[in-house]
Design an enzyme around this catalytic site. Structure first.
Site, PDB file in Angstrom:
ATOM      1  CB  THR A   1       1.265   5.438   3.665  1.00  0.00           C
ATOM      2  OG1 THR A   1       0.436   6.398   3.175  1.00  0.00           O
ATOM      3  CG2 THR A   1       2.081   5.999   4.800  1.00  0.00           C
ATOM      4  CB  CYS A   2       2.607  -0.021   4.035  1.00  0.00           C
ATOM      5  SG  CYS A   2       1.144   0.504   5.111  1.00  0.00           S
ATOM      6  CG  HIS A   3       5.934  -0.456  -1.416  1.00  0.00           C
ATOM      7  ND1 HIS A   3       6.816  -1.329  -1.249  1.00  0.00           N
ATOM      8  CD2 HIS A   3       6.372   0.059  -2.589  1.00  0.00           C
ATOM      9  CE1 HIS A   3       7.520  -1.728  -2.220  1.00  0.00           C
ATOM     10  NE2 HIS A   3       7.279  -0.988  -3.155  1.00  0.00           N
TER      11      HIS A   3
ATOM     12  CB  THR B   1      -0.935   0.083   1.380  1.00  0.00           C
ATOM     13  OG1 THR B   1      -0.126  -0.124   2.342  1.00  0.00           O
ATOM     14  CG2 THR B   1      -2.035  -1.005   0.928  1.00  0.00           C
TER      15      THR B   1
ATOM     16  CG  LEU C   1       9.556  -2.053   4.410  1.00  0.00           C
ATOM     17  CD1 LEU C   1       9.995  -2.965   5.633  1.00  0.00           C
ATOM     18  CD2 LEU C   1       8.907  -2.958   3.502  1.00  0.00           C
TER      19      LEU C   1
END
Length: 164
Positions: free
Chosen positions: A47-49, A45, A53
């Site tokens: 923001t996560c990617h 996703t 992370l």
């Protein structure tokens, strides 16, 4: 929600690490040493990617220098998606991943969040924890979109404060 001083719960999960995919439990993964656990709503996703992370990958050496023995990312995705994300992001071997496909750990931690409005069902709230030998030292939960309180720089500052 899990708080400082609470032990990590024991929930069956899949571990994705440099050795592959294995059945495990959350307390086995998070119960030894100084562990940073961060949770994300979903692998790949935006923001996560792009924002969450990568900060932990980039700061891996600094986190280890601060005493962290293991960096772990948890998400409500299956182990195959988590493995693909670990490989695609260059995190494999730097960050271990918990695939919590049924959100059982998310629920046990009190970090389950309803993303049904965007078609994603139950996911993790964006958060991070510092865990010492299976006992939670600190919990950081984002109260707005984006990555600030649960990002690697904030965790590094918390570790430096605790160690000074």
């Amino acid at each position: 929600m899990i708080e400082r001083g609470n032990p990590v719960p024991s929930v069956r999960v899949k571990l994705v690490d440099a050795n592959g995919i294995a059945d495990s439990t959350s307390d086995a993964i998070l119960g030894t040493g100084l562990v940073v656990l961060f949770s994300v709503p979903g692998a790949f996703t935006p923001t996560c990617h792009v924002n969450h992370l990568p900060g932990f990958i980039a700061n891996q050496a600094k986190l280890h220098a601060a005493g962290v023995t293991r960096i772990v990312c948890a998400s409500v995705n299956d182990q195959h998606v988590m493995k693909a994300w670990a490989e695609a992001s260059g995190a494999l071997g730097k960050v271990d991943f918990i695939a919590d496909g049924n959100a059982e750990l998310a629920t046990a931690l009190g970090l389950a969040k309803d993303f049904s409005g965007s078609g994603m069902g139950t996911r993790y709230a964006r958060a991070a924890m510092i865990i010492r030998n299976g006992i939670v030292d600190n919990v950081f939960v984002e109260d707005a979109p984006g990555v600030s309180a649960s990002g690697a720089p904030a965790i590094l500052m918390a570790l430096e404060t605790a160690n000074s």
